[in-house]
Design a protein around this motif. Structure first.
Motif, short mmCIF file in Angstrom:
data_model
loop_
_atom_site.label_atom_id
_atom_site.label_comp_id
_atom_site.label_asym_id
_atom_site.label_seq_id
_atom_site.Cartn_x
_atom_site.Cartn_y
_atom_site.Cartn_z
N TRP A 170 0.82 -1.22 0.00
CA TRP A 170 0.00 0.00 0.00
C TRP A 170 0.84 1.26 0.00
O TRP A 170 0.40 2.32 -0.44
CB TRP A 170 -0.98 -0.03 1.17
CG TRP A 170 -2.12 -0.93 0.85
CD1 TRP A 170 -2.35 -2.19 1.31
CD2 TRP A 170 -3.17 -0.65 -0.08
NE1 TRP A 170 -3.47 -2.71 0.72
CE2 TRP A 170 -3.99 -1.79 -0.12
CE3 TRP A 170 -3.49 0.46 -0.88
CZ2 TRP A 170 -5.13 -1.85 -0.94
CZ3 TRP A 170 -4.60 0.39 -1.69
CH2 TRP A 170 -5.42 -0.75 -1.71
N PHE A 171 2.08 1.17 0.48
CA PHE A 171 2.94 2.34 0.44
C PHE A 171 3.22 2.74 -1.00
O PHE A 171 3.24 3.93 -1.35
CB PHE A 171 4.25 2.07 1.19
CG PHE A 171 4.06 1.61 2.61
CD1 PHE A 171 2.97 2.02 3.35
CD2 PHE A 171 4.97 0.76 3.22
CE1 PHE A 171 2.78 1.60 4.67
CE2 PHE A 171 4.81 0.33 4.52
CZ PHE A 171 3.71 0.76 5.24
N HIS A 225 -6.62 -2.88 6.15
CA HIS A 225 -7.98 -2.37 5.95
C HIS A 225 -8.04 -0.85 5.91
O HIS A 225 -8.94 -0.28 5.29
CB HIS A 225 -8.92 -2.88 7.05
CG HIS A 225 -9.50 -4.24 6.77
ND1 HIS A 225 -10.28 -4.50 5.68
CD2 HIS A 225 -9.39 -5.41 7.46
CE1 HIS A 225 -10.65 -5.77 5.69
NE2 HIS A 225 -10.12 -6.35 6.75
N THR A 226 -7.09 -0.20 6.56
CA THR A 226 -7.12 1.26 6.61
C THR A 226 -6.73 1.88 5.27
O THR A 226 -7.41 2.78 4.76
CB THR A 226 -6.19 1.76 7.72
OG1 THR A 226 -6.74 1.37 8.99
CG2 THR A 226 -6.05 3.27 7.69
N TYR A 227 -5.65 1.40 4.66
CA TYR A 227 -5.19 2.02 3.43
C TYR A 227 -6.16 1.89 2.26
O TYR A 227 -6.34 2.85 1.50
CB TYR A 227 -3.81 1.48 3.04
CG TYR A 227 -2.70 2.06 3.88
CD1 TYR A 227 -2.35 3.41 3.79
CD2 TYR A 227 -2.01 1.28 4.79
CE1 TYR A 227 -1.35 3.95 4.57
CE2 TYR A 227 -1.00 1.81 5.58
CZ TYR A 227 -0.68 3.15 5.46
OH TYR A 227 0.32 3.68 6.25
N PRO A 228 -6.81 0.74 2.04
CA PRO A 228 -7.73 0.68 0.90
C PRO A 228 -8.82 1.75 0.94
O PRO A 228 -9.16 2.33 -0.10
CB PRO A 228 -8.32 -0.73 1.00
CG PRO A 228 -7.27 -1.52 1.68
CD PRO A 228 -6.65 -0.59 2.67
N VAL A 229 -9.36 2.02 2.11
CA VAL A 229 -10.43 3.03 2.22
C VAL A 229 -9.87 4.43 2.05
O VAL A 229 -10.43 5.25 1.31
CB VAL A 229 -11.17 2.87 3.55
CG1 VAL A 229 -12.15 4.04 3.76
CG2 VAL A 229 -11.93 1.55 3.59
N LEU A 230 -8.76 4.73 2.70
CA LEU A 230 -8.18 6.07 2.55
C LEU A 230 -7.69 6.29 1.13
O LEU A 230 -7.83 7.39 0.57
CB LEU A 230 -7.04 6.26 3.56
CG LEU A 230 -7.44 6.22 5.04
CD1 LEU A 230 -6.24 6.52 5.92
CD2 LEU A 230 -8.58 7.18 5.35
N TRP A 231 -7.11 5.26 0.53
CA TRP A 231 -6.66 5.36 -0.85
C TRP A 231 -7.82 5.66 -1.79
O TRP A 231 -7.71 6.48 -2.71
CB TRP A 231 -5.97 4.06 -1.27
CG TRP A 231 -5.73 3.95 -2.75
CD1 TRP A 231 -4.83 4.67 -3.49
CD2 TRP A 231 -6.38 3.07 -3.67
NE1 TRP A 231 -4.89 4.29 -4.81
CE2 TRP A 231 -5.83 3.32 -4.95
CE3 TRP A 231 -7.37 2.10 -3.54
CZ2 TRP A 231 -6.24 2.62 -6.08
CZ3 TRP A 231 -7.77 1.40 -4.66
CH2 TRP A 231 -7.23 1.67 -5.93
N ASP A 248 -13.86 -4.04 -1.03
CA ASP A 248 -12.98 -3.75 0.10
C ASP A 248 -13.81 -3.39 1.32
O ASP A 248 -13.48 -3.79 2.45
CB ASP A 248 -12.05 -2.58 -0.25
CG ASP A 248 -10.97 -2.97 -1.25
OD1 ASP A 248 -10.63 -4.16 -1.33
OD2 ASP A 248 -10.48 -2.06 -1.95
N ILE A 249 -14.90 -2.65 1.12
CA ILE A 249 -15.73 -2.23 2.25
C ILE A 249 -16.52 -3.41 2.80
O ILE A 249 -16.71 -3.53 4.02
CB ILE A 249 -16.66 -1.07 1.82
CG1 ILE A 249 -15.80 0.18 1.53
CG2 ILE A 249 -17.70 -0.77 2.89
CD1 ILE A 249 -16.58 1.33 0.96
N VAL A 250 -16.96 -4.32 1.96
CA VAL A 250 -17.63 -5.52 2.44
C VAL A 250 -16.69 -6.31 3.36
O VAL A 250 -17.10 -6.78 4.43
CB VAL A 250 -18.11 -6.39 1.25
CG1 VAL A 250 -18.53 -7.78 1.74
CG2 VAL A 250 -19.26 -5.71 0.53
N ARG A 251 -15.44 -6.47 2.95
CA ARG A 251 -14.48 -7.20 3.78
C ARG A 251 -14.21 -6.43 5.08
O ARG A 251 -14.10 -7.04 6.15
CB ARG A 251 -13.19 -7.44 3.01
CG ARG A 251 -13.33 -8.50 1.91
CD ARG A 251 -11.99 -8.86 1.31
NE ARG A 251 -11.47 -7.83 0.43
CZ ARG A 251 -11.67 -7.79 -0.88
NH1 ARG A 251 -12.42 -8.73 -1.46
NH2 ARG A 251 -11.16 -6.84 -1.62
#
Length: 699
Positions: A170-171, A225-231, A248-251
């Protein structure tokens, strides 16, 4: 929030409605401002680096300074974005000047470049994320030369194939997404590869492994889980996501259903896994759930969970009076950190303050607070991916897990047990022993063959056999089981450790199977030595079963409870005799229990099947929770093929049980069933899964 910390128990003080009170948004902001004010006082002249006090980290002084800047820049970004820039002009000016200095190749306090040290790749993600989040107040106000220098600083991520195949993916995604948005270089194939890697790490029920080892810890929440939503909220990310965000949000939604149940009533997260010095970063996924508006976990419960976690550390003086976050848990304890950590490293904790990026009119702030699962009722569940059986008890507010699937090791690897991952039990009220010796000696929450020289076997990498919930109502039992090739290890030196167990020379001992049955504050731990290696003599071994370690500033109280024979206890169950004991004392026979009391908690262990001898092991400066730790243990003679059973208990001291417990194990036509009479009088019967058998996991 109001939480008792008088040492009597882990229970939470409730308001008139029976729900723990939460901080207001103003209180969240005030706490963030305190951290930021302290951080700015340690800045270099050009603001490009922030050097907190403390011993230099394993990556050196320059990296320490970059970490201090980048990690507090995260918090500054949350603060500025949540205020929509109003009243934060001075803060924005300070960090904007730090950026100008950081990318100036001639500045004495410039940033370490990405091609100079790999750690800069981690910090670059924080820089890019916040530059996007605060675009109108920082990026847009940088001069053209500085903007180009920022682009040049970040550009080495493109095409870089040296990123570890872990949460680091994610970086690279975050940095390249920002670069694309400002006209810098980027690679569509890099992003596609990284997103595919993320998807390959996804496991059941919304859980994600941090790499291809069995690595389940707080990185699942505060990174994967944090990076996919912020990204997904970054400029241009929707064009790159290809419709994946909904999945991603379902997971995330499913993961959060478990995550809120893994927070103790006193707000403590599980003390398990690496990077525990990031402390209240464990609150990040709850705020991400609010940002994503997950459907299954109410906003009031998400805010309650985040608040409980952050307030837990504040109430335990982290940060201290000087406003600095140290390397430790409640207080500074350097051994809890990874070998590379520096004084700026703990500031990844600020991810847990992500909520202040949500403006005052966001509905999360108005939502009625809802209790955590462990505050509302006893909770029994499993986390299938990690091989965890979970029991949370409302009476004492403690959440416990029995771990049979997470060891930070590859399938089949014979390595040392990491005390942060490979112990059988973890909880929100106790810590694994984590000093140097703990990496060599499985003791607390372990089942180990111990030879005449005192060497204890390791169990990584164990084979998960079973993980499910059995029974109904008050008779529900969480079950997890594993089989291991027990082995002694002579470790090889390692310059840096990232949480995994030690490598070394292996000597096989035999095969050991363990089933954990969790209900309430108890675990019935069924153990069988299936076989021994031809050269290993059973008579020269003892099987040691370790209970929960309790640590305190003063030596915990320990005692051996000599129980009357079963038939006498059945006639008068209220009667037992307690014998004072030192840590060297042992009482032979199955009618004895070893108990330890400290800080309002009680840890006890007793043999139920087999000729077990309870005793104690004492360790010094081995736990982040106190300088003196005592572990109650039971040792048994080794009889291959025979079942032994041990009752392991952790609860508040005033709730510790003295009731009888029995176990009956029967095998018929290849099926093994176990009937347990628990200390509260409830009886349960469960079938034990066999190795290689598909588990009927509770769904």
């Amino acid at each position: 929030m109001t939480v008792q910390h008088d040492g009597t128990s882990a229970r939470t003080a409730l308001d008139a409605d029976g729900i723990a009170s939460d901080w207001t948004r103003d209180e969240w902001v005030a706490f963030a401002d305190r951290l930021l004010d302290t951080a700015r006082s340690y800045a270099s002249p050009g603001h490009g680096r922030i050097h907190f006090p403390g011993a230099e980290g394993g990556y050196g002084h320059d990296v320490d300074g970059l970490e201090g800047f980048a990690r507090t820049f995260l918090l500054a970004g949350f603060r500025i974005a949540g205020a929509r820039g109003e009243g934060t002009e001075e803060l924005a000016d300070f960090y904007r000047q730090g950026i100008v200095t950081g990318v100036d190749p001639d500045a004495a306090d410039r940033w370490v470049r990405l091609d100079e040290h790999a750690q800069a790749k981690v910090e670059a993600a924080s820089l890019a994320l916040v530059l996007d989040m605060t675009r109108p107040w920082i990026w847009d106000r940088l001069d053209a030369l500085t903007q180009q220098r920022v682009i040049d600083y970040l550009a080495p991520v493109v095409g870089d194939t040296t990123y570890p195949k872990t949460n680091w993916l994610w970086f690279r995604v975050v940095v390249q997404t920002f670069l694309r948005s400002v006209g810098g270089p980027w690679s569509a194939s890099d992003i596609a590869d990284d997103l595919a890697l993320h998807d390959s790490l996804v496991r059941e029920d919304g859980w994600i492994s941090d790499g291809f080892e069995r690595s389940y810890d707080h990185y699942v929440g505060w990174a994967l889980h944090t990076y996919p939503v912020l990204w997904s909220r970054m400029q241009g990310a929707d064009e790159l996501a290809g419709g994946r965000t909904a999945g991603d949000i379902v997971r995330l939604d499913r993961f959060l259903q478990d995550a809120v149940a893994l927070v103790g009533a006193d707000g403590s997260p599980l003390i398990q896994g690496r990077s525990l010095i990031y402390r209240f970063a464990a609150a990040a996924p709850f705020w991400v759930g609010a940002i994503a508006q997950v459907p299954s976990v109410p906003l009031g419960q998400l805010r309650r969970a985040a608040n409980a976690v952050v307030a837990h550390f504040v109430d335990h003086a982290a940060p201290g009076d000087d406003g600095v976050l140290t390397m430790g848990w409640h207080h500074e304890w350097r051994e809890l950190a990874q070998s590379y950590s520096g004084p700026g490293s703990p500031y990844w904790a600020v991810k847990g303050l992500l909520g202040i990026s949500l403006p005052a009119d966001h509905p999360v702030w108005a939502a009625a607070s809802e209790p955590l699962p462990v505050e509302a009722a006893d909770d029994v569940r499993v986390v299938r991916s990690a091989g965890w059986a979970v029991s949370g008890t409302a009476a004492d507010g403690i959440v416990r897990i029995a771990n049979h699937g997470s060891d930070h090791a590859a399938d089949g690897a014979l390595v040392g047990d990491s005390p942060l991952y490979a112990r059988i039990g973890y909880s929100t009220a106790t810590s694994p022993l984590a000093n140097q010796a703990a990496w060599h000696e499985p003791l607390e929450q372990s089942v180990a063959l111990v030879d005449e020289a005192g060497r204890a076997t390791h169990r990584a990498a164990m084979e998960l056999i079973d993980v499910r919930v059995d029974g109904e109502g008050d008779a529900r039992v969480a079950i997890a089981a594993s089989r291991s090739r027990a082995h002694w290890l002579t470790p090889r030196p390692a310059a840096h450790r990232h949480g995994s167990g030690l490598d070394g020379d292996v000597e096989l001992a035999g095969v050991v199977t363990v089933h954990s049955l969790l209900r309430g504050p108890w675990e019935v731990r069924l153990t069988r030595v299936d076989s021994l290696e031809p050269c290993v003599d059973a008579g020269a071994l003892r099987l040691r079963v370790g209970g929960w370690a309790l640590a305190a500033s003063e030596t915990p109280r320990s005692s051996i409870e000599a129980l009357r024979p079963s038939e006498e206890r059945n006639a008068d169950s209220s009667s037992s005799s307690r014998l004072s004991s030192s840590v060297e004392d042992e009482v032979e026979g199955r009618d004895a229990a070893a108990s330890v009391a400290a800080e309002g908690l009680c840890s006890s262990i007793r043999p139920l099947l087999g000729a077990g001898a309870p005793s104690f092991e004492e360790r010094f400066d081995a736990s982040p929770l106190g300088p003196v730790a005592i572990v109650p243990v039971v040792t048994y003679p080794v009889e291959p093929g025979a079942w032994i059973a041990t009752l392991v208990e952790l609860t508040a001291a005033d709730l510790a049980s003295s009731g009888d417990a029995t176990v009956d194990v029967r095998t018929d036509a290849g099926d093994t069933t176990v009937t347990v009479s628990w200390p509260d009088g409830t009886a349960t019967t469960s079938r034990l899964a066999n190795p290689g058998e598909a588990s009927d996991a509770d769904r």
